[in-house]
Design a protein around this motif. Structure first.
Motif, PDB file in Angstrom:
ATOM      1  N   PRO A 104       0.775  -1.238   0.000  1.00 55.20           N
ATOM      2  CA  PRO A 104       0.000   0.000   0.000  1.00 55.20           C
ATOM      3  C   PRO A 104       0.804   1.284   0.000  1.00 55.20           C
ATOM      4  O   PRO A 104       0.276   2.319  -0.366  1.00 55.20           O
ATOM      5  CB  PRO A 104      -0.825  -0.110   1.279  1.00 55.20           C
ATOM      6  CG  PRO A 104       0.031  -0.918   2.185  1.00 55.20           C
ATOM      7  CD  PRO A 104       0.761  -1.888   1.307  1.00 55.20           C
ATOM      8  N   LEU A 105       2.063   1.254   0.433  1.00 52.26           N
ATOM      9  CA  LEU A 105       2.799   2.501   0.604  1.00 52.26           C
ATOM     10  C   LEU A 105       4.168   2.434  -0.051  1.00 52.26           C
ATOM     11  O   LEU A 105       4.813   1.384  -0.082  1.00 52.26           O
ATOM     12  CB  LEU A 105       2.978   2.826   2.086  1.00 52.26           C
ATOM     13  CG  LEU A 105       1.702   3.188   2.848  1.00 52.26           C
ATOM     14  CD1 LEU A 105       2.029   3.468   4.299  1.00 52.26           C
ATOM     15  CD2 LEU A 105       1.015   4.388   2.230  1.00 52.26           C
ATOM     16  N   PRO A 153      -1.727  -0.803  -4.821  1.00 50.04           N
ATOM     17  CA  PRO A 153      -3.134  -1.138  -5.070  1.00 50.04           C
ATOM     18  C   PRO A 153      -3.801  -0.170  -6.035  1.00 50.04           C
ATOM     19  O   PRO A 153      -4.725  -0.550  -6.757  1.00 50.04           O
ATOM     20  CB  PRO A 153      -3.769  -1.090  -3.677  1.00 50.04           C
ATOM     21  CG  PRO A 153      -2.820  -0.332  -2.825  1.00 50.04           C
ATOM     22  CD  PRO A 153      -1.463  -0.583  -3.390  1.00 50.04           C
ATOM     23  N   GLU A 154      -3.335   1.077  -6.087  1.00 51.66           N
ATOM     24  CA  GLU A 154      -3.924   2.043  -7.008  1.00 51.66           C
ATOM     25  C   GLU A 154      -3.739   1.613  -8.467  1.00 51.66           C
ATOM     26  O   GLU A 154      -4.573   1.895  -9.320  1.00 51.66           O
ATOM     27  CB  GLU A 154      -3.301   3.429  -6.795  1.00 51.66           C
ATOM     28  CG  GLU A 154      -3.677   4.100  -5.493  1.00 51.66           C
ATOM     29  CD  GLU A 154      -2.971   3.504  -4.280  1.00 51.66           C
ATOM     30  OE1 GLU A 154      -3.461   3.688  -3.158  1.00 51.66           O
ATOM     31  OE2 GLU A 154      -1.928   2.838  -4.473  1.00 51.66           O
ATOM     32  N   VAL A 177       1.230 -12.105  -3.076  1.00 49.77           N
ATOM     33  CA  VAL A 177       1.318 -11.680  -1.685  1.00 49.77           C
ATOM     34  C   VAL A 177       0.519 -10.393  -1.513  1.00 49.77           C
ATOM     35  O   VAL A 177       0.716  -9.424  -2.250  1.00 49.77           O
ATOM     36  CB  VAL A 177       2.776 -11.437  -1.249  1.00 49.77           C
ATOM     37  CG1 VAL A 177       2.833 -10.938   0.198  1.00 49.77           C
ATOM     38  CG2 VAL A 177       3.604 -12.711  -1.396  1.00 49.77           C
ATOM     39  N   VAL A 178      -0.375 -10.383  -0.556  1.00 44.60           N
ATOM     40  CA  VAL A 178      -1.156  -9.198  -0.220  1.00 44.60           C
ATOM     41  C   VAL A 178      -0.641  -8.693   1.123  1.00 44.60           C
ATOM     42  O   VAL A 178      -0.962  -9.246   2.175  1.00 44.60           O
ATOM     43  CB  VAL A 178      -2.657  -9.510  -0.139  1.00 44.60           C
ATOM     44  CG1 VAL A 178      -3.451  -8.235   0.122  1.00 44.60           C
ATOM     45  CG2 VAL A 178      -3.131 -10.195  -1.418  1.00 44.60           C
ATOM     46  N   ASP A 179       0.200  -7.663   1.072  1.00 42.26           N
ATOM     47  CA  ASP A 179       0.774  -7.137   2.312  1.00 42.26           C
ATOM     48  C   ASP A 179      -0.189  -6.113   2.923  1.00 42.26           C
ATOM     49  O   ASP A 179      -0.928  -5.438   2.208  1.00 42.26           O
ATOM     50  CB  ASP A 179       2.118  -6.476   2.016  1.00 42.26           C
ATOM     51  CG  ASP A 179       3.139  -6.760   3.101  1.00 42.26           C
ATOM     52  OD1 ASP A 179       2.732  -7.188   4.190  1.00 42.26           O
ATOM     53  OD2 ASP A 179       4.345  -6.572   2.841  1.00 42.26           O
ATOM     54  N   TYR A 195      -7.854  -1.960  -3.016  1.00 37.17           N
ATOM     55  CA  TYR A 195      -7.501  -3.333  -2.683  1.00 37.17           C
ATOM     56  C   TYR A 195      -8.581  -4.320  -3.128  1.00 37.17           C
ATOM     57  O   TYR A 195      -8.308  -5.502  -3.343  1.00 37.17           O
ATOM     58  CB  TYR A 195      -7.297  -3.465  -1.166  1.00 37.17           C
ATOM     59  CG  TYR A 195      -5.860  -3.513  -0.735  1.00 37.17           C
ATOM     60  CD1 TYR A 195      -5.231  -4.714  -0.472  1.00 37.17           C
ATOM     61  CD2 TYR A 195      -5.127  -2.346  -0.573  1.00 37.17           C
ATOM     62  CE1 TYR A 195      -3.914  -4.760  -0.056  1.00 37.17           C
ATOM     63  CE2 TYR A 195      -3.817  -2.376  -0.155  1.00 37.17           C
ATOM     64  CZ  TYR A 195      -3.209  -3.583   0.104  1.00 37.17           C
ATOM     65  OH  TYR A 195      -1.904  -3.624   0.508  1.00 37.17           O
ATOM     66  N   ARG A 196      -9.826  -3.843  -3.249  1.00 33.31           N
ATOM     67  CA  ARG A 196     -10.909  -4.746  -3.622  1.00 33.31           C
ATOM     68  C   ARG A 196     -10.690  -5.339  -5.022  1.00 33.31           C
ATOM     69  O   ARG A 196     -11.255  -6.369  -5.356  1.00 33.31           O
ATOM     70  CB  ARG A 196     -12.242  -4.000  -3.586  1.00 33.31           C
ATOM     71  CG  ARG A 196     -12.704  -3.614  -2.194  1.00 33.31           C
ATOM     72  CD  ARG A 196     -13.213  -4.848  -1.430  1.00 33.31           C
ATOM     73  NE  ARG A 196     -13.796  -4.476  -0.155  1.00 33.31           N
ATOM     74  CZ  ARG A 196     -15.076  -4.187   0.026  1.00 33.31           C
ATOM     75  NH1 ARG A 196     -15.901  -4.200  -1.006  1.00 33.31           N
ATOM     76  NH2 ARG A 196     -15.527  -3.871   1.226  1.00 33.31           N
TER      77      ARG A 196
END
Length: 744
Positions: A104-105, A153-154, A177-179, A195-196
Motif C-alpha cells: 500500500p505505501l 493497489p492504485e 502476496v497481499v501485504d 484493494y478490492r
C-alpha cells in the motif's frame, strides 16, 4: 531479536545444483527436505544461527508444498517478510513465475526492494512515483528476470494496467502476496477500495498458484473477512489462518495527559533528547506536522516533516536520514505508517490520539524491532475529537447520492471523468472517487479510458453494513479514550482490542511498572511553545481555474480565470487543523456555536497578520497597484455568523482608518447551499447567489486601489473567488482576502 529484523548480507538465490530445483509436488514432497531447504535459505538471508519459527514454516509449507492460500496475522517484527522471501526463492528455483506483492505505501515498497536486493533477489516496483520505468519493468517481467514485482493497489484500478497488464500477471504469477491485508476489509482501520480489485486477480490466477496475505493489525472480525475474501483453496477447502500473540516485549507504553498543545510541544522540547536513538513523532494532520517540525527545528533538533503532501524525493531523503540516524525524528502523519522498516527505531510519540487502537498498535509497532527497549508515548489532546469527526464525515455516502451518481452515468451514456461527475453529483472529489472505486469492484460501474461508465448491473445499497462500520468506528474511538485513562496494563488493553486471546499484563508500561516520563515542562520551553503556537498568520492561494463541466449546470464559466478577475493571495489567522490557533478557531466556528462579536484576542492577532502582510514580500510597500495599501474594507454576508463577520470588518476598518465600503449580499436574501460540496456544485450555488448592492458598486467605482475582503472561513475557496470576480468587474484594482480561518 527476530533474525529477519537484522540487516541481511547479500546472498545468491538458491541454485538448482545446491537446492534441488525440481518443482515441488505436494503429493510426493518430502516435507522434511523442503523444510531443510527453507532453513538453508533463511541462514543465507539472516546468518548461520537463524532458525524458522514454527508458524513461518507452516506458512511456507502451505505455499510451496500445498499451494494453498494463507493469512498470517503476526506482530510487527515477527518475520512475515521472511515467509515470502523464502517461498519466492523455493518457488523460483522450481521454475515458478515471479512473486507479485501488492503493497500500500511507497515506503514499504522501497524497504522491500532494498531487502530483496540484499538477499540476491531481483525486485522491481510499479507505482505512481516511477511511471517512466513501467515499460522497462514489464519487459523485464516478461523476460523472466524479475523475481518479485511490487505493485501499488492504485495500479490495480488503473484501466490500462487492469486490462492489459493484470491478466498477464495473473497468468504468470508464481505467488501472490497481499501485504497489509487488513486494507482489504472495510472493518479494518485503513480500508482502501483499490484493494478490492484483488478479487479479480484472485479469480484469474492459474490453478494451484499460492496466495499469502499478511498483516500485523487485524482483530477477529477483520481476520474472518480477509480469509473469506482470499477464497477457499487447499485440501480442506479453507484458507490457512496463522494468528500469533501480539505482545511486543521491547515496547514500553506510556500516556502523558498534558493540559494543552503548548505544554505538549514544550514537553517535547525539554525531553526529546532523552528518548533513545531516533524515532517518529506522529501528528493527526499535515498542518500539525509542519508546525511541530518548525518548532523543533527552531529549538535545535534535527527533524524532518513527512506527510501525504511531501514530494517523493523529499520522502526518500527523509526516510534515508532516519534510517541513518541523521535526524532525531521524522514528524509524520499516517503516511509513514505501514511498511517503514527501521529495526533500531528507539521511540514513537503521538501528539494526538489516532481514532483506533488497532491503528495505534500498527503505528507504534514501527519501534523496537531490533532493540531491547523502545519508548512509546501518547500525548492526547482535546482537539483529537474534532479531527475524528472530520474523518468520520468521509465515510460511504448516503444511498440517495450513490443512486444519483449511477443515474448520472446512465443518462450520459458515455464515460464521465470524476471532474465531470462533480457537476452532477454533490460529493467532494476524494469521497466521490472512493465511492466510485467501491462501485467498480461491486460491478455497478466500470473505469475506462476517459472516466467511468455505468454497467447497468443491479446493485444493492448495503446500508446495514455501512451503519455497522460506522458504529465500529465509534466504538474504536471510545476504546482510545479508555486507553488513555485506563488503570490496567496498556499493552494488554491493545492486545485485547485485537482479540489476542493470550493478552496478559506486560509488566513494562507506565501502569504496570510506574511512570517513566516526567510531566514537567520548563518555563522557558513552555514560553517558546506558546510563542510558536501563538504566532498568527497563514497564506492561502486563490483559485485560478474554473471547475470542469460548469456549462452542464448552466454556468458559462470554464478554463483559466482571467487575471483581472482574480483575488490576490490571502491571509488567515490560522488553519482549523493547526494545533495552535486551530483549537480556538474550531470552537468559535463550530456548527451551532453562538454568533458573537469578534473576540478581542483574535482581532489583535489578525491585526498582527495585517501588519506582517504589509511588510512582507508583495506587501503594500510595493509598486503593484493590485497589492498596494487597501483603500477600503468589504465584508461578506453570512447566514450563520453575521455578527462575527460584520464586527470583524468594522473593527478592521476602524483600526486601519479605512472606509467600510459595504457588504456583498445574497440575491433575494438567499444564502448559497452546500458549504462542503465539491467545487462544481459549490460554484453553481454561488454563481447566482452573490450580488453587489448599488451603494457598494458606486463606492468601488471611485476607490483608487485594492480592497480588503473580510470573511470568517475559507473552505473550498469559491466564495472568495466569486466575490473577487464581482468586485474586480465593478472596478476594484485588487482584492486582498482576509479571513479568520482556513479549512484543512
Amino acid at each position: 531479536m527476530d533474525p529477519m529484523d537484522q540487516p541481511v548480507p547479500p546472498v545468491t538465490p538458491p541454485a538448482p545444483a545446491s537446492t534441488g530445483s525440481a518443482p515441488i509436488d505436494s503429493a510426493t514432497a518430502d516435507r522434511a527436505a523442503v523444510r531443510a531447504r527453507a532453513e538453508a535459505v533463511l541462514r543465507e538471508l539472516a546468518g548461520p544461527a537463524a532458525v524458522l519459527r514454527e508458524d513461518q514454516w507452516l506458512a511456507i509449507e502451505a505455499l510451496v508444498v500445498d499451494r494453498r492460500r494463507a493469512l498470517v496475522v503476526q506482530r510487527t517484527g515477527w518475520g512475515k517478510s521472511a515467509v515470502y522471501f523464502i517461498a519466492t526463492a523455493l518457488l523460483r528455483a522450481g521454475g515458478a513465475g515471479p512473486t507479485v506483492i501488492v503493497s500500500p505505501l511507497l515506503a514499504l515498497m522501497r524497504n522491500q526492494v532494498d531487502s530483496a536486493a540484499r538477499a540476491g533477489i531481483h525486485a522491481r516496483t510499479i507505482n505512481s512515483a516511477n511511471p517512466e520505468e513501467w515499460d522497462q519493468i514489464q519487459a523485464e517481467v516478461a523476460a523472466g528476470s524479475v523475481d518479485i514485482l511490487l505493485v501499488s493497489p492504485e495500479r490495480l484500478n488503473n484501466p490500462d494496467f487492469r486490462d492489459n497488464v493484470l491478466p498477464k500477471l495473473a497468468a504468470s504469477t508464481g505467488l501472490l502476496v497481499v501485504d497489509e491485508a487488513h486494507c482489504i476489509s472495510d472493518w479494518g482501520h485503513d480500508f482502501r477500495p483499490d484493494y478490492r480489485r484483488l478479487r479479480t486477480m484472485l479469480a484469474e490466477l492459474s490453478p494451484g498458484v499460492p496466495v499469502l496475505a499478511t498483516t500485523a493489525t487485524a482483530n477477529a472480525r477483520v481476520t474472518e473477512d480477509v480469509a473469506e475474501q482470499l477464497g477457499t483453496t487447499g485440501t480442506d477447502g479453507r484458507a490457512l489462518v496463522l494468528r500469533g500473540p501480539l505482545d511486543r516485549e521491547s515496547l514500553s507504553l506510556s500516556v502523558l495527559a498534558l493540559p494543552d498543545p503548548a505544554h505538549r510541544l514544550g514537553w517535547l522540547a525539554d525531553h526529546l533528547a532523552e528518548l533513545p536513538g531516533s524515532g517518529i513523532i506522529y501528528t493527526l494532520t499535515v498542518a500539525a506536522a509542519d508546525e511541530v517540525t518548525d518548532f523543533l527545528r527552531g529549538r535545535g533538533f534535527p527533524v524532518a516533516s513527512y506527510s501525504g503532501r511531501t514530494e517523493d524525493a523529499e520522502r526518500r531523503s527523509a526516510e534515508a536520514d532516519l534510517l541513518a540516524n541523521r535526524v532525531k525524528a521524522l514528524v509524520a502523519t499516517s503516511a509513514l505508517g505501514m511498511g517503514f522498516d527501521k529495526p533500531d527505531l528507539g521511540f514513537v510519540v503521538h501528539l494526538g490520539s489516532p481514532g483506533s487502537p488497532i491503528a495505534y498498535y500498527q503505528q507504534v509497532g514501527r519501534a523496537g524491532r531490533g532493540v531491547d527497549r523502545a519508548e512509546v508515548l501518547l500525548l492526547p489532546g482535546r482537539e483529537d475529537e474534532a479531527i475524528w469527526r472530520y474523518f468520520a464525515s468521509l465515510g460511504f455516502p448516503p444511498e440517495e447520492q450513490v443512486r444519483r451518481t449511477l443515474d448520472a452515468l446512465a443518462e450520459a451514456g458515455r464515460p464521465l471523468s470524476t471532474a465531470a461527475l462533480e457537476a452532477r453529483v454533490d460529493l467532494r472529489r476524494a469521497r466521490l472517487e472512493t465511492m466510485l472505486k467501491v462501485l467498480d469492484v461491486d460491478g455497478a460501474v466500470h473505469r475506462v479510458r476517459g472516466g467511468w461508465l455505468a454497467t447497468g448491473e443491479s446493485w444493492v445499497y448495503d446500508g446495514e453494513r455501512y451503519a455497522k462500520v460506522a458504529r465500529a468506528r465509534a466504538a474504536e474511538q471510545q476504546a482510545m479514550r479508555e486507553y488513555a485513562s485506563t488503570d490496567r496494563c496498556r499493552m494488554e488493553f491493545l492486545r485485547r482490542q485485537l482479540d489476542d486471546e493470550q493478552a496478559a499484563p506486560c509488566g513494562r508500561c507506565d501502569v504496570c511498572a510506574g511512570p517513566r516520563h516526567p510531566a514537567s515542562v520548563s518555563t522557558e520551553a513552555l514560553d517558546a511553545a506558546r510563542a510558536a503556537l501563538g504566532r498568527p498568520g497563514v497564506a492561502f492561494e486563490p483559485r485560478r481555474l474554473w471547475p470542469t463541466g460548469m456549462e452542464a449546470l448552466g454556468v458559462p464559466l470554464k478554463g483559466r480565470i482571467p487575471a483581472d478577475e482574480q483575488a490576490e493571495p490571502g491571509r488567515a489567522l490560522g488553519r482549523l487543523s493547526d494545533i495552535g490557533w486551530g483549537g480556538r478557531l474550531r470552537t468559535l466556528l463550530a456548527d451551532g456555536a453562538p454568533d458573537t462579536a469578534v473576540p478581542s484576542d483574535l482581532l489583535d492577532a489578525l491585526v498582527t497578520v495585517l501588519a506582517d502582510w504589509a511588510r512582507g514580500p508583495g506587501g503594500w510597500a510595493g509598486s503593484d497597484p493590485q497589492t498596494a495599501r487597501p483603500v477600503g474594507v468589504v465584508t461578506m454576508a453570512s447566514a450563520s455568523r453575521p455578527e462575527l463577520v460584520g464586527s470583524l470588518g468594522a473593527r478592521i476598518a476602524a483600526i486601519g482608518r479605512l472606509p467600510l465600503l459595504g457588504r456583498i449580499e445574497y440575491a433575494e436574501g438567499r444564502p448559497p447551499y452546500g458549504a462542503r460540496s465539491n467545487s462544481a456544485q459549490r460554484l453553481h450555488s454561488l454563481a447566482g447567489s452573490l450580488v453587489l448592492p448599488p451603494e457598494l458598486t458606486a463606492a468601488l467605482a471611485t476607490a483608487p486601489g485594492p480592497v480588503l475582503l473580510v470573511d470568517d472561513l475559507v473552505d473550498s475557496g469559491w466564495t472568495v473567488t466569486v466575490a473577487a470576480r464581482l468586485l474586480r468587474r465593478a472596478g476594484a484594482a485588487g482584492v486582498l482576502p482576509l479571513v479568520l480561518a482556513v479549512q484543512g
